[in-house]
Structure formats: structure tokens, C-alpha cells
Design a protein around this motif. Structure first.
Motif, PDB file in Angstrom:
ATOM      1  N   ARG A  69       0.835  -1.206   0.000  1.00  0.00           N
ATOM      2  CA  ARG A  69       0.000   0.000   0.000  1.00  0.00           C
ATOM      3  C   ARG A  69       0.872   1.258   0.000  1.00  0.00           C
ATOM      4  NH1 ARG A  69      -4.291  -2.377   4.479  1.00  0.00           N
ATOM      5  NH2 ARG A  69      -5.136  -3.997   3.117  1.00  0.00           N
ATOM      6  N   PRO A  70       1.644   1.419  -1.079  1.00  0.00           N
ATOM      7  CA  PRO A  70       2.616   2.515  -1.123  1.00  0.00           C
ATOM      8  C   PRO A  70       1.949   3.874  -1.290  1.00  0.00           C
ATOM      9  CG  PRO A  70       2.509   1.439  -3.254  1.00  0.00           C
ATOM     10  CD  PRO A  70       1.648   0.627  -2.321  1.00  0.00           C
ATOM     11  N   SER A  71       2.657   4.899  -0.837  1.00  0.00           N
ATOM     12  CA  SER A  71       2.197   6.267  -1.067  1.00  0.00           C
ATOM     13  C   SER A  71       2.356   6.645  -2.533  1.00  0.00           C
ATOM     14  CB  SER A  71       2.992   7.237  -0.193  1.00  0.00           C
ATOM     15  OG  SER A  71       2.868   6.924   1.171  1.00  0.00           O
ATOM     16  N   VAL A  72       3.416   6.117  -3.157  1.00  0.00           N
ATOM     17  CA  VAL A  72       3.711   6.402  -4.564  1.00  0.00           C
ATOM     18  C   VAL A  72       4.154   5.111  -5.229  1.00  0.00           C
ATOM     19  CG1 VAL A  72       5.125   7.751  -6.171  1.00  0.00           C
ATOM     20  CG2 VAL A  72       4.428   8.762  -3.987  1.00  0.00           C
ATOM     21  N   LEU A  73       3.668   4.874  -6.441  1.00  0.00           N
ATOM     22  CA  LEU A  73       4.084   3.726  -7.244  1.00  0.00           C
ATOM     23  C   LEU A  73       5.060   4.215  -8.310  1.00  0.00           C
ATOM     24  CD1 LEU A  73       3.759   0.723  -8.093  1.00  0.00           C
ATOM     25  CD2 LEU A  73       1.860   1.465  -9.556  1.00  0.00           C
ATOM     26  N   LEU A  74       6.227   3.564  -8.393  1.00  0.00           N
ATOM     27  CA  LEU A  74       7.264   3.936  -9.349  1.00  0.00           C
ATOM     28  C   LEU A  74       7.453   2.788 -10.342  1.00  0.00           C
ATOM     29  CD1 LEU A  74       9.858   5.352  -6.783  1.00  0.00           C
ATOM     30  CD2 LEU A  74       8.066   6.604  -7.996  1.00  0.00           C
ATOM     31  N   LEU A  75       7.318   3.084 -11.617  1.00  0.00           N
ATOM     32  CA  LEU A  75       7.441   2.078 -12.678  1.00  0.00           C
ATOM     33  C   LEU A  75       8.606   2.463 -13.582  1.00  0.00           C
ATOM     34  CD1 LEU A  75       3.650   1.907 -13.614  1.00  0.00           C
ATOM     35  CD2 LEU A  75       4.881   0.285 -12.175  1.00  0.00           C
ATOM     36  N   ASP A  76       9.634   1.600 -13.653  1.00  0.00           N
ATOM     37  CA  ASP A  76      10.832   1.910 -14.416  1.00  0.00           C
ATOM     38  C   ASP A  76      10.909   1.037 -15.667  1.00  0.00           C
ATOM     39  OD1 ASP A  76      13.278   2.735 -15.310  1.00  0.00           O
ATOM     40  OD2 ASP A  76      14.433   1.948 -13.628  1.00  0.00           O
ATOM     41  N   GLU A  77      10.449   1.568 -16.793  1.00  0.00           N
ATOM     42  CA  GLU A  77      10.467   0.838 -18.069  1.00  0.00           C
ATOM     43  C   GLU A  77       9.856  -0.555 -17.886  1.00  0.00           C
ATOM     44  OE1 GLU A  77      11.393   2.119 -20.886  1.00  0.00           O
ATOM     45  OE2 GLU A  77      13.019   3.562 -20.586  1.00  0.00           O
ATOM     46  N   SER A  78       8.762  -0.634 -17.156  1.00  0.00           N
ATOM     47  CA  SER A  78       8.247  -1.919 -16.701  1.00  0.00           C
ATOM     48  C   SER A  78       7.627  -2.776 -17.801  1.00  0.00           C
ATOM     49  CB  SER A  78       7.207  -1.694 -15.591  1.00  0.00           C
ATOM     50  OG  SER A  78       7.781  -0.979 -14.527  1.00  0.00           O
ATOM     51  N   LEU A  79       7.366  -2.202 -18.969  1.00  0.00           N
ATOM     52  CA  LEU A  79       6.736  -2.971 -20.042  1.00  0.00           C
ATOM     53  C   LEU A  79       7.699  -3.293 -21.182  1.00  0.00           C
ATOM     54  CD1 LEU A  79       3.329  -1.058 -20.313  1.00  0.00           C
ATOM     55  CD2 LEU A  79       3.918  -2.991 -18.852  1.00  0.00           C
ATOM     56  N   SER A  80       8.940  -2.860 -21.074  1.00  0.00           N
ATOM     57  CA  SER A  80       9.852  -2.945 -22.215  1.00  0.00           C
ATOM     58  C   SER A  80      10.241  -4.369 -22.574  1.00  0.00           C
ATOM     59  CB  SER A  80      11.112  -2.118 -21.948  1.00  0.00           C
ATOM     60  OG  SER A  80      11.789  -2.592 -20.803  1.00  0.00           O
ATOM     61  N   ASN A  81      10.109  -5.321 -21.633  1.00  0.00           N
ATOM     62  CA  ASN A  81      10.495  -6.706 -21.924  1.00  0.00           C
ATOM     63  C   ASN A  81       9.363  -7.539 -22.509  1.00  0.00           C
ATOM     64  OD1 ASN A  81      13.115  -6.312 -20.973  1.00  0.00           O
ATOM     65  ND2 ASN A  81      12.559  -6.815 -18.871  1.00  0.00           N
ATOM     66  N   LEU A  82       8.209  -6.938 -22.713  1.00  0.00           N
ATOM     67  CA  LEU A  82       7.049  -7.681 -23.227  1.00  0.00           C
ATOM     68  C   LEU A  82       6.923  -7.508 -24.729  1.00  0.00           C
ATOM     69  CD1 LEU A  82       4.429  -6.693 -20.495  1.00  0.00           C
ATOM     70  CD2 LEU A  82       5.983  -8.649 -20.492  1.00  0.00           C
ATOM     71  N   ASP A  83       6.298  -8.477 -25.388  1.00  0.00           N
ATOM     72  CA  ASP A  83       6.050  -8.327 -26.818  1.00  0.00           C
ATOM     73  C   ASP A  83       4.960  -7.281 -27.042  1.00  0.00           C
ATOM     74  OD1 ASP A  83       3.312  -9.592 -27.073  1.00  0.00           O
ATOM     75  OD2 ASP A  83       4.393 -11.333 -26.322  1.00  0.00           O
ATOM     76  N   ALA A  84       4.839  -6.827 -28.292  1.00  0.00           N
ATOM     77  CA  ALA A  84       3.998  -5.667 -28.597  1.00  0.00           C
ATOM     78  C   ALA A  84       2.542  -5.870 -28.178  1.00  0.00           C
ATOM     79  CB  ALA A  84       4.076  -5.357 -30.097  1.00  0.00           C
TER      80      ALA A  84
END
Length: 349
Positions: free
Chosen positions: A151-166
């Protein structure tokens, strides 16, 4: 003061400036993208926010409190890494529970919250599997669940989709956006993919050479770029050199085209804003017009890219599929609303 404030952040690595005077305000529940090419400083900014990198200068505040020097575990932020960083020897459930165990949450409460997190990311029933037994999209959801379960105060996403196919990346964009909205969680999303930024976030901060070049909503960034870099990086654009004669009159491709332009300037027009017209069709007072010849056309599914050549240069017009396209070599007019013209000075390499 906004819920999250970054004020004058700077980070150097030797003589290289990774982040240079970055300031950003984020409202509670807002989703903001840090968009830019590799090396622009976006991930370093995110890591400073998470407490993984200490800023050389500047301050970070969250909900009115200064967190600039707090260690990561005291910031209550969920971080989803590009590589997911799952523990291969732990089950899915134990991976998700890890942050709760570190915080000393009671075992019964951990089990309940892990089940909730699994249901939220549509992985109910898969808690006893190992990460290697999951697809890439499922592993990405586990990483997201692990970040959300605390239950974070802020969610940080770092290039989180780059390893998935299109195709999977497209599905996960909408899924993460839906989860973010349903939870109302403040989110910062680092990406170099403009489609992800335009579709997943309320606002976009475009970064260039360690600074924020422009911040705004998707329409502002795409339709009203503030700098040449933003115009070139976000979306596709035709870049046409502007000529000026001794009397100061401007032309493009050797054809008169009145523009307010610097001495060395280029005209930017989105291919989607242009259309092919007969040469005999007048431009009208609110339109701009150039003539050239059709070099070739390429079918790209929902539209056709028509390459037009003239005056030693080329431009691309995107025309809806099903539209009649003139034959290659045919002389045509390219017409667009004058309001869609953007002019920027040329920059040194």
C-alpha cells in the motif's frame, strides 16, 4: 504544495550531469510519465525519488514532509523494476509477501493481503508457482502486485513494459492504467515509449539532456510541442527546411509559404494533419499548400503512407485506408491547416 514535490534535483557522475535542476509537482492520485531517450536522466530521477540514489542538490517532499535523505524503506514507495527482479527460489505468493514480511506484518494479515493482490492483478490461484513457471506478462503482474501489496504512497514504474512483446505490452498498458485509477495511487512511470506515455498517464514530462523540456497532458505535448526536441521525439513529423530571400520572404521547396521564422528555421508538420489534394485545388486563407510528385505509397493497415517529393526534399502524408491514392509520379498538392505548422530554429549537432 502538491502531494509530491521534486525541487531543483541535480545528480552528477564525475563530469557528466545526469540530472540538471529537475523540478516537478505531482498531485495525489495523479499518474505522470517521465518520457525521453536513453541517457536523458529519467531513471536517475526515479531512483533519487525512491532513495536508491542520493541527489547532489535539491529536495524531495511527500505529503508535506521532506524525504530527501530518508532511506528507501522509510519512504513507503513501491518500485517495479524493468527486469521485474523476482526471487526465483520463492513462490509467487512469497515474492509478493516479501515487503510485508520485512515490515513485520502479522502472518494472517500477510496471507489476506497477498490474496487481495493476486486477485487485483488477475493471478488468483497461481500463488504457489515459481516465477520461471509464468509467462512474461504474468511475471510483470507479480512485480506489480509486490509493489502494490505494501500500500505505497507512490508507485514507481521503471520501463516496466519494455520486456514484453507488442501485443502483451498493449494489453498491460490498459491493465496498469485501470489498476492505477481504481486505487487512486500516485504514480510515476519512466519510459522511452511515447505510446505508453500518451495512453497511461495524466501528464507527461519530456526529458532531454537531464532537464524537463516540457510538461503537459498528451494533447499539449503532441499538438503544441514547446521545443524542437519535443516536436521530433514525440510522434512523427515532417521537417522541411525554410528558405528566406533577400527581402525576407519565406519559402519551402522553393514555393512561397509565408511563415514567421528565424534566419535558420525548419517547418514541422504532423503527417496525420496533411492531406493529398488535386493541384488545381486552391489552398484557402486558413490552409498551407505545397506541390510535388507522388514517389510511392505504402499500406500500413488503418492508413496509407504517401511519400511526396518536391524541391529536393520529401514529406509523408498519412491518408486513411480506402482513400483513392494518385499513381506514382502524379503531381499533387499537399494541404494542411496553417495552425498545424510549427517552426523551430535549427540546432547544432
Amino acid at each position: 504544495m502538491s502531494y509530491l514535490e521534486l525541487a531543483g534535483l541535480q545528480k552528477r557522475y564525475g563530469n557528466a550531469v545526469a540530472v540538471d535542476d529537475v523540478s516537478l509537482s505531482v498531485e495525489q492520485g495523479e499518474s505522470v510519465a517521465l518520457l525521453g531517450p536513453s541517457g536523458c536522466g529519467k531513471t536517475t530521477t526515479l531512483r533519487m525519488l525512491a532513495g536508491l540514489v542520493a541527489p547532489d542538490r535539491g529536495a524531495i517532499s511527500l505529503d508535506g514532509g521532506d524525504i530527501t535523505r530518508l532511506p528507501p524503506h522509510r519512504r513507503n514507495m513501491g518500485y517495479v523494476f524493468q527486469s521485474y527482479a523476482l526471487f526465483p527460489h520463492l513462490t509467487v505468493a512469497r515474492n509478493i509477501a516479501f515487503g510485508l514480511e520485512e515490515r513485520g506484518v502479522p502472518r494472517q494479515e500477510i496471507a489476506r493481503r497477498v490474496d487481495e493482490a493476486l486477485a487485483l492483478v488477475r493471478l488468483a490461484g497461481l500463488g504457489q508457482r515459481r516465477p520461471k513457471e509464468l509467462s512474461g506478462g504474468q511475471q510483470q503482474r507479480v512485480a506489480l502486485a509486490r509493489a502494490l501489496v505494501i500500500r505505497p504512497s507512490v508507485l514507481l514504474l521503471d520501463e516496466s513494459l519494455s520486456n514484453l512483446d507488442a501485443k502483451l505490452r498493449d494489453a498491460m498498458r490498459h491493465e496498469i492504467r485501470s489498476i492505477q485509477r481504481s486505487l487512486g495511487i500516485t504514480t510515476l512511470f519512466v519510459t522511452h515509449d511515447q505510446v505508453e506515455a500518451l495512453t497511461m498517464c495524466d501528464r507527461i514530462a519530456v526529458m532531454h539532456r537531464g532537464r524537463i523540456a516540457q510538461i503537459g497532458n498528451a494533447e499539449d505535448i503532441y499538438d503544441r510541442p514547446a521545443t524542437r526536441f519535443v516536436a521530433e521525439f514525440v510522434g512523427r513529423a515532417n521537417v522541411l527546411p525554410i528558405q528566406r530571400d533577400a527581402q525576407g520572404r519565406t519559402s519551402v521547396w522553393g514555393q512561397p509559404l509565408p511563415l514567421e521564422a528565424p534566419e535558420d528555421g525548419d517547418l514541422f508538420v504532423r503527417p496525420q494533419r496533411m492531406r493529398i489534394a488535386p493541384v488545381s485545388e486552391p489552398a484557402g486563407e486558413s490552409a498551407a499548400r505545397l506541390t510535388g510528385r507522388v514517389l510511392r505509397s505504402v499500406f500500413v493497415g488503418d492508413h496509407v503512407e504517401v511519400l511526396v517529393e518536391g524541391g529536393g526534399g520529401q514529406l509523408t502524408v498519412e491518408t486513411p485506408s480506402g482513400t483513392t491514392i494518385p499513381m506514382e509520379g502524379a503531381e499533387v498538392a499537399v494541404v494542411w491547416p496553417r495552425a498545424e505548422s510549427r517552426v523551430f530554429a535549427r540546432e547544432a549537432p
